[in-house]
Design a protein around this motif. Sequence first.
Motif, PDB file in Angstrom:
ATOM      1  N   GLU A 178       1.276  -1.683  -0.023  1.00  0.00           N
ATOM      2  CA  GLU A 178      -0.194  -0.018  -0.305  1.00  0.00           C
ATOM      3  C   GLU A 178       1.119   1.158  -0.130  1.00  0.00           C
ATOM      4  OE1 GLU A 178      -3.788  -0.418   2.527  1.00  0.00           O
ATOM      5  OE2 GLU A 178      -2.739  -1.327   3.257  1.00  0.00           O
ATOM      6  N   THR A 179       2.275   0.976   0.420  1.00  0.00           N
ATOM      7  CA  THR A 179       3.079   2.367  -0.186  1.00  0.00           C
ATOM      8  C   THR A 179       3.075   2.948  -1.356  1.00  0.00           C
ATOM      9  OG1 THR A 179       4.805   1.182  -0.481  1.00  0.00           O
ATOM     10  CG2 THR A 179       4.248   1.749   2.112  1.00  0.00           C
ATOM     11  N   ARG A 180       3.600   4.033  -1.250  1.00  0.00           N
ATOM     12  CA  ARG A 180       2.702   4.739  -2.757  1.00  0.00           C
ATOM     13  C   ARG A 180       1.785   4.965  -3.298  1.00  0.00           C
ATOM     14  NH1 ARG A 180       9.267   4.111  -3.822  1.00  0.00           N
ATOM     15  NH2 ARG A 180       8.578   1.816  -4.579  1.00  0.00           N
ATOM     16  N   ARG A 181       1.180   4.530  -2.973  1.00  0.00           N
ATOM     17  CA  ARG A 181      -0.213   4.962  -3.507  1.00  0.00           C
ATOM     18  C   ARG A 181      -0.633   5.920  -3.332  1.00  0.00           C
ATOM     19  NH1 ARG A 181      -3.642  -0.377  -2.660  1.00  0.00           N
ATOM     20  NH2 ARG A 181      -1.357  -2.690  -3.542  1.00  0.00           N
ATOM     21  N   VAL A 182      -1.538   6.525  -4.097  1.00  0.00           N
ATOM     22  CA  VAL A 182      -2.646   7.434  -4.190  1.00  0.00           C
ATOM     23  C   VAL A 182      -3.969   7.179  -3.740  1.00  0.00           C
ATOM     24  CG1 VAL A 182      -4.094   9.105  -5.267  1.00  0.00           C
ATOM     25  CG2 VAL A 182      -1.723   8.860  -6.073  1.00  0.00           C
ATOM     26  N   MET A 183      -3.879   7.624  -2.948  1.00  0.00           N
ATOM     27  CA  MET A 183      -5.175   7.395  -1.474  1.00  0.00           C
ATOM     28  C   MET A 183      -6.364   8.848  -1.858  1.00  0.00           C
ATOM     29  SD  MET A 183      -4.463   5.278   1.844  1.00  0.00           S
ATOM     30  CE  MET A 183      -5.723   4.408   1.715  1.00  0.00           C
ATOM     31  N   SER A 184      -7.915   8.113  -2.452  1.00  0.00           N
ATOM     32  CA  SER A 184      -8.762   9.869  -1.975  1.00  0.00           C
ATOM     33  C   SER A 184      -9.435   9.780  -0.557  1.00  0.00           C
ATOM     34  CB  SER A 184      -9.952   9.585  -2.548  1.00  0.00           C
ATOM     35  OG  SER A 184     -10.208   8.348  -2.754  1.00  0.00           O
ATOM     36  N   VAL A 185      -8.776  11.234  -0.275  1.00  0.00           N
ATOM     37  CA  VAL A 185      -9.393  11.805   0.873  1.00  0.00           C
ATOM     38  C   VAL A 185     -11.355  12.423   0.937  1.00  0.00           C
ATOM     39  CG1 VAL A 185      -8.647  12.752   3.557  1.00  0.00           C
ATOM     40  CG2 VAL A 185      -6.996  11.809   1.802  1.00  0.00           C
ATOM     41  N   ARG A 186     -11.781  12.307   1.873  1.00  0.00           N
ATOM     42  CA  ARG A 186     -13.126  12.233   1.799  1.00  0.00           C
ATOM     43  C   ARG A 186     -13.704  12.488   3.700  1.00  0.00           C
ATOM     44  NH1 ARG A 186     -16.923   8.145  -0.578  1.00  0.00           N
ATOM     45  NH2 ARG A 186     -18.530   9.098   0.497  1.00  0.00           N
ATOM     46  N   MET A 187     -13.724  13.887   4.210  1.00  0.00           N
ATOM     47  CA  MET A 187     -13.842  14.099   5.241  1.00  0.00           C
ATOM     48  C   MET A 187     -15.850  13.659   5.756  1.00  0.00           C
ATOM     49  SD  MET A 187     -11.102  14.995   6.408  1.00  0.00           S
ATOM     50  CE  MET A 187     -11.756  15.408   7.668  1.00  0.00           C
TER      51      MET A 187
ATOM     52  N   LYS B  73     -15.421   8.612  18.688  1.00  0.00           N
ATOM     53  CA  LYS B  73     -16.180   8.828  19.821  1.00  0.00           C
ATOM     54  C   LYS B  73     -18.120  10.135  18.417  1.00  0.00           C
ATOM     55  CE  LYS B  73     -14.764   8.496  23.365  1.00  0.00           C
ATOM     56  NZ  LYS B  73     -14.712   7.528  23.820  1.00  0.00           N
ATOM     57  N   PRO B  74     -19.028   9.121  18.884  1.00  0.00           N
ATOM     58  CA  PRO B  74     -20.263   9.876  17.937  1.00  0.00           C
ATOM     59  C   PRO B  74     -20.139  11.612  17.724  1.00  0.00           C
ATOM     60  CG  PRO B  74     -20.664   8.338  19.074  1.00  0.00           C
ATOM     61  CD  PRO B  74     -19.176   8.207  19.573  1.00  0.00           C
ATOM     62  N   GLY B  75     -19.795  12.462  16.751  1.00  0.00           N
ATOM     63  CA  GLY B  75     -19.603  13.740  16.664  1.00  0.00           C
ATOM     64  C   GLY B  75     -18.606  13.888  16.482  1.00  0.00           C
ATOM     65  N   GLU B  76     -17.765  13.223  16.226  1.00  0.00           N
ATOM     66  CA  GLU B  76     -16.481  13.705  16.227  1.00  0.00           C
ATOM     67  C   GLU B  76     -16.334  13.381  14.688  1.00  0.00           C
ATOM     68  OE1 GLU B  76     -11.868  11.442  17.024  1.00  0.00           O
ATOM     69  OE2 GLU B  76     -13.034  10.953  17.250  1.00  0.00           O
ATOM     70  N   ARG B  77     -15.254  14.498  13.432  1.00  0.00           N
ATOM     71  CA  ARG B  77     -14.734  15.111  12.276  1.00  0.00           C
ATOM     72  C   ARG B  77     -13.406  14.002  11.913  1.00  0.00           C
ATOM     73  NH1 ARG B  77     -16.384  16.913   8.730  1.00  0.00           N
ATOM     74  NH2 ARG B  77     -15.559  18.194   6.619  1.00  0.00           N
ATOM     75  N   VAL B  78     -14.004  12.934  11.011  1.00  0.00           N
ATOM     76  CA  VAL B  78     -12.586  11.636  10.275  1.00  0.00           C
ATOM     77  C   VAL B  78     -12.417  11.775   9.122  1.00  0.00           C
ATOM     78  CG1 VAL B  78     -13.207  10.454  12.529  1.00  0.00           C
ATOM     79  CG2 VAL B  78     -14.068   9.690  10.447  1.00  0.00           C
ATOM     80  N   ARG B  79     -11.410  11.341   9.075  1.00  0.00           N
ATOM     81  CA  ARG B  79     -11.078  10.772   7.312  1.00  0.00           C
ATOM     82  C   ARG B  79     -10.913   9.559   7.149  1.00  0.00           C
ATOM     83  NH1 ARG B  79      -5.380  12.043   6.002  1.00  0.00           N
ATOM     84  NH2 ARG B  79      -5.419  10.491   7.810  1.00  0.00           N
ATOM     85  N   LEU B  80     -11.977   9.531   6.003  1.00  0.00           N
ATOM     86  CA  LEU B  80     -11.663   8.267   5.149  1.00  0.00           C
ATOM     87  C   LEU B  80     -11.596   9.052   3.835  1.00  0.00           C
ATOM     88  CD1 LEU B  80     -13.875   5.703   5.270  1.00  0.00           C
ATOM     89  CD2 LEU B  80     -15.629   7.133   3.278  1.00  0.00           C
ATOM     90  N   LEU B  81      -9.955   7.148   4.398  1.00  0.00           N
ATOM     91  CA  LEU B  81      -9.260   7.117   3.496  1.00  0.00           C
ATOM     92  C   LEU B  81      -9.329   5.820   2.165  1.00  0.00           C
ATOM     93  CD1 LEU B  81      -6.594   7.103   5.699  1.00  0.00           C
ATOM     94  CD2 LEU B  81      -6.560   8.947   3.923  1.00  0.00           C
ATOM     95  N   GLN B  82      -9.919   6.541   0.695  1.00  0.00           N
ATOM     96  CA  GLN B  82     -10.212   4.510  -0.403  1.00  0.00           C
ATOM     97  C   GLN B  82      -8.866   4.736  -0.731  1.00  0.00           C
ATOM     98  OE1 GLN B  82     -14.315   6.842  -0.206  1.00  0.00           O
ATOM     99  NE2 GLN B  82     -14.940   4.424   0.058  1.00  0.00           N
ATOM    100  N   ASP B  83      -8.333   3.753  -1.554  1.00  0.00           N
ATOM    101  CA  ASP B  83      -7.314   3.522  -2.549  1.00  0.00           C
ATOM    102  C   ASP B  83      -8.447   2.820  -3.295  1.00  0.00           C
ATOM    103  OD1 ASP B  83      -6.838   0.745  -1.607  1.00  0.00           O
ATOM    104  OD2 ASP B  83      -4.758   1.333  -1.437  1.00  0.00           O
TER     105      ASP B  83
END
Length: 151
Positions: free
Chosen positions: A32-41, A133-143
């Motif tokens: 998984e190294t050196r792969r582009v991942m999309s980031v959504r919030m 925790k519910p209400g917390e803002r996080v990142r979703l990473l997908q490749d």
Amino acid sequence: MRTLTLTLALLATVNLVGCASGLGGGDYERTETRRVMSVRMGVIESVRPVKLEGTNTPLGTVAGAAIGGVAGSTVGSGKGAAIAAVVGAVAGGIAGAAAEEGFTRKQGVEVTLKMDNGELLAIVQEDGGENFKPGERVRLLQDGRNTRVSR
């Protein structure tokens, strides 16, 4: 000789457990190294604990069969020892497979996210102690192959 075989089988089983790969948000495979991942919030809607099943490879079965066969062969003599070795190997193989799955089972979390575009998604990953925790803002990473939740 029997002690050596038993010791080697036990070492193989212990080694298998130590090689189990992580499935958490911070665990990456070498590929998984050196792969582009999309980031959504998004924002966490809910978090619930789940259990991730363990691995089920031939190694647990083979190690258990070896241990059971050696142990069974010590019972009786002649044909009786041979029969006991076969019965021990079968029982050991079944026990070894079950032990491998149990030793490699992990605690996981199911994280439900409300993405910025309003979409609801649920992602299951190994619990890495993030304490989402519910209400917390996080990142979703997908490749394209893997998806993970992280801060």
